[in-house]
Design an enzyme around this catalytic site. Sequence first.
Site, mmCIF file in Angstrom:
data_model
loop_
_atom_site.group_PDB
_atom_site.id
_atom_site.type_symbol
_atom_site.label_atom_id
_atom_site.label_comp_id
_atom_site.label_asym_id
_atom_site.label_seq_id
_atom_site.Cartn_x
_atom_site.Cartn_y
_atom_site.Cartn_z
ATOM 1 N N ARG A 103 -3.847 5.129 1.712
ATOM 2 C CA ARG A 103 -3.857 4.046 2.516
ATOM 3 C C ARG A 103 -4.775 3.788 3.527
ATOM 4 N NH1 ARG A 103 2.978 3.670 4.509
ATOM 5 N NH2 ARG A 103 1.653 5.482 6.177
ATOM 6 N N LYS A 142 -2.361 0.039 9.169
ATOM 7 C CA LYS A 142 -1.384 0.855 9.813
ATOM 8 C C LYS A 142 -2.526 1.069 11.181
ATOM 9 C CE LYS A 142 0.710 4.591 9.622
ATOM 10 N NZ LYS A 142 2.532 3.463 10.184
ATOM 11 N N GLU A 188 12.343 -4.511 8.853
ATOM 12 C CA GLU A 188 12.465 -3.303 9.407
ATOM 13 C C GLU A 188 12.346 -2.669 10.462
ATOM 14 O OE1 GLU A 188 7.957 -1.855 8.409
ATOM 15 O OE2 GLU A 188 7.244 -2.357 10.188
#
Length: 330
Positions: free
Chosen positions: A90, A189, A222
């Site tokens: 990721r 991220k 979220e």
Amino acid sequence: MLTKDAEGTARALVDSPAPLETTTPAGKLSRKITAAHSKQLQIYIDGKFYSEADAKISVFDHGLLYGDGIFEGIRFYDGRVFRLEEHLERLWDSAHSICLEIPMSMNEMTEALLETIRQNELRDGYIRLLVTRGIGNLGLNPAQCKRPSVIIIASTIALYSPEIYQKGLTVVTCATRRTSPGALNPAVKSLNYLNNVMARIEANLAGADEALMLNDAGNVAECTADNIFVIKRGQIFTPPIAASALRGITRLVVFEMAAELGIKITEADITRHDVFIADECFLTGTAAEIIPVIKADGRLIGNGKPGPISARMIARFRQLTRETGRPIYN
């Protein structure tokens, strides 16, 4: 055999013993755990280890100036790094998405990360892995930054008290909307977490443990640092990635555990109403692990106590973290 009851409290993380304060080339470090201790952590920065007091970056680093960079939070349990490969994949995906070239191979990154844990003599804890755009000028053009920087911190973390893991937490819906993929894709991220920070401030002001973030369509995306799952009539539902949800590593583990336990899990748009009327609810994240939610916007979820499916998920997750992962010390 799997237990159907969640453990009463979260396993406490060990205190963080720290190594010597000398600056040392990363490639020449001993892999043995030393007996010597000092009060400070050893921090990895661009191939060397520095004591906590001496671990510094330039004020011209674009990670500081503009939040231009990426990160991963990674857990390790009982001498094993949990889901290391998935986290690094990721990280590389995030880097590729923002045209950031990580200045080392994935194998080199793995060894640097493991050595950082060894240097701090930890068996249980948390890794914060950062790749910044590097030093540039005061303009935001990333072309001015000649070489990205890699920073690895190994320490401990506890987002919530053991009592909250046992009793469940409360959430409130915040006014701050989750960043849409058209602005900054949540799949990246990035070091720019101000969107989440603003939502977290709203939760703090409301006296809640977490904030529920909606997307531009008004559906649940979220929480500030966690994916969300609701349970209704024995089935688990969670927002799809397209709803501005992060591709959480622990989220993926929940999908795997649900299949293993024979519990149906579905990705679907979720509204606040769906959260209110859920039989159970839980959040997932690397730092938070799996934690039940028992109240949302003042409404009790189910009977106001963590439910049986959440308990089974928590118990199985804790089993996995103690039995699987990349060994650190051998």
